[in-house]
Structures are given as C-alpha cells and as structure tokens.
Design a protein around this motif. Sequence first.
Motif, short mmCIF file in Angstrom:
data_model
loop_
_atom_site.label_atom_id
_atom_site.label_comp_id
_atom_site.label_asym_id
_atom_site.label_seq_id
_atom_site.Cartn_x
_atom_site.Cartn_y
_atom_site.Cartn_z
N THR A 125 -6.15 38.96 -2.62
CA THR A 125 -7.52 38.51 -2.42
C THR A 125 -7.87 37.44 -3.44
N LYS A 126 -9.03 36.81 -3.19
CA LYS A 126 -9.48 35.77 -4.11
C LYS A 126 -10.99 35.89 -4.28
N LEU A 127 -11.44 35.89 -5.52
CA LEU A 127 -12.86 35.91 -5.84
C LEU A 127 -13.39 34.48 -5.80
N ILE A 128 -14.46 34.29 -5.05
CA ILE A 128 -15.06 32.96 -4.92
C ILE A 128 -16.41 33.00 -5.61
N GLY A 129 -16.58 32.15 -6.60
CA GLY A 129 -17.80 32.14 -7.39
C GLY A 129 -18.98 31.55 -6.66
N PRO A 130 -20.17 31.84 -7.16
CA PRO A 130 -21.38 31.32 -6.52
C PRO A 130 -21.60 29.84 -6.87
N SER A 131 -22.43 29.20 -6.07
CA SER A 131 -22.81 27.83 -6.40
C SER A 131 -23.76 27.88 -7.59
N ASP A 132 -24.06 26.73 -8.17
CA ASP A 132 -24.94 26.68 -9.33
C ASP A 132 -26.31 27.27 -9.01
N ASP A 133 -26.80 27.08 -7.80
CA ASP A 133 -28.10 27.61 -7.40
C ASP A 133 -28.11 29.12 -7.31
N GLU A 134 -26.96 29.72 -7.01
CA GLU A 134 -26.87 31.17 -6.82
C GLU A 134 -26.58 31.93 -8.11
N GLN A 135 -26.37 31.23 -9.22
CA GLN A 135 -26.01 31.88 -10.48
C GLN A 135 -27.23 32.38 -11.23
N LYS A 136 -28.07 33.09 -10.56
CA LYS A 136 -29.27 33.65 -11.17
C LYS A 136 -29.33 35.13 -10.84
N GLY A 137 -30.20 35.81 -11.53
CA GLY A 137 -30.43 37.20 -11.18
C GLY A 137 -29.61 38.17 -11.99
N GLU A 138 -29.55 39.36 -11.45
CA GLU A 138 -28.89 40.49 -12.10
C GLU A 138 -27.37 40.37 -12.00
N PRO A 139 -26.66 41.06 -12.90
CA PRO A 139 -25.20 41.12 -12.77
C PRO A 139 -24.81 41.77 -11.45
N SER A 140 -23.61 41.45 -10.97
CA SER A 140 -23.10 42.04 -9.74
C SER A 140 -21.71 42.60 -9.98
N TYR A 141 -21.25 43.40 -9.03
CA TYR A 141 -19.95 44.06 -9.12
C TYR A 141 -19.22 43.85 -7.80
N PRO A 142 -18.69 42.65 -7.56
CA PRO A 142 -18.10 42.37 -6.25
C PRO A 142 -16.81 43.17 -6.01
N TYR A 143 -16.69 43.64 -4.78
CA TYR A 143 -15.48 44.35 -4.36
C TYR A 143 -15.32 44.13 -2.87
N ILE A 144 -14.11 44.38 -2.40
CA ILE A 144 -13.81 44.26 -0.97
C ILE A 144 -13.08 45.52 -0.54
N VAL A 145 -13.37 45.97 0.67
CA VAL A 145 -12.72 47.14 1.23
C VAL A 145 -12.20 46.76 2.61
N VAL A 146 -10.90 46.95 2.82
CA VAL A 146 -10.32 46.74 4.15
C VAL A 146 -9.68 48.04 4.59
N LYS A 147 -9.65 48.21 5.90
CA LYS A 147 -9.09 49.43 6.49
C LYS A 147 -7.94 49.03 7.40
N ILE A 148 -6.84 49.76 7.26
CA ILE A 148 -5.69 49.56 8.13
C ILE A 148 -5.21 50.93 8.61
N ARG A 149 -4.32 50.91 9.57
CA ARG A 149 -3.66 52.14 10.01
C ARG A 149 -2.78 52.60 8.85
N TYR A 150 -2.71 53.92 8.62
CA TYR A 150 -1.93 54.44 7.50
C TYR A 150 -0.49 53.95 7.57
N ARG A 151 0.02 53.55 6.43
CA ARG A 151 1.41 53.09 6.29
C ARG A 151 1.99 53.76 5.06
N ASN A 152 3.30 53.94 5.07
CA ASN A 152 3.95 54.63 3.97
C ASN A 152 4.60 53.68 2.97
#
Length: 135
Positions: free
Chosen positions: A102-129
């Motif tokens: 995966t790759k984290l994509i930063g916000p634009s200069d206009d979006e760099q305001k506000g509270e801290p965030s905790y970005p994460y991604i969740v994907v689901k696949i069929r179970y594999r061993n």
Amino acid sequence: MSKKIPMMLWIVVFSLVLGGCQLVRIEEGQVVPVKYTLVKKEDIPAEAMALIEEKKEKEFQITYQNGQELYLIKGYGRQMSGGYSICVEELGTIGETLRFQTKLIGPSDDEQKGEPSYPYIVVKIRYRNEHVEFR
C-alpha cells in the motif's frame, strides 16, 4: 622445493576464494493478482476494529481471519492532520507468499488542518493459507 609449497598453497587458497564468490540473480517470478474488497469502517468485524483502535498510534499490519474471509489491515499511525488516503499498489501471490503493498498519500496544503488522524486500510479476501508480506 620449499619455496614452491607456499606459492602453491597461495594459488589453491586464492582459487578457492574466487571460486566461492559469484553473483546470484534472484528472480521473484510473476505476481498473480488476488481479488479483494475494500472494507468500509462500519463493515469491519468488531474484534478487528478493537485491534485497530489498540494499535492505531503507531504503524501496524494485521491479518484477521473470520471464517472463510481474511482481512488484511495496514495502519500508518498518527498523522498531524486529516486528509490522508491510502491506495493498494499490489495485492497478489508470488510463490507461497501473499504480497500486500500500500501507499500513504498525503493531503494537499489546504487539507493539512484540523485534528490528528490515524489512517488505515482494510481489505477482505477469500481465506488463503499463504504467508502474508506487507510492504
């Protein structure tokens, strides 16, 4: 005669050293893509969400199995603002390994305001061993 023995010994040692050194090219092979589904926050199983909340301050990787479904979760820890997004660059098998990149994509200069965030991604696949490799 006594001068020939040390010289021959050096030639043998030198030959062994040079013979043992060689360049090895490792070919990874072809990555076979795996179908996946991005999981919305409200669809994440409660147990997995609890793990995310527990680990969100720092970067983390989690695999979570629920029946025949495997959840791959990648978090990027505390960021100083909101506006971040994450894209899946690669999800596929290579040999006996399931690779999730995966790759984290930063916000634009206009979006760099506000509270801290905790970005994460969740994907689901069929179970594999296979062994999961996060990148």
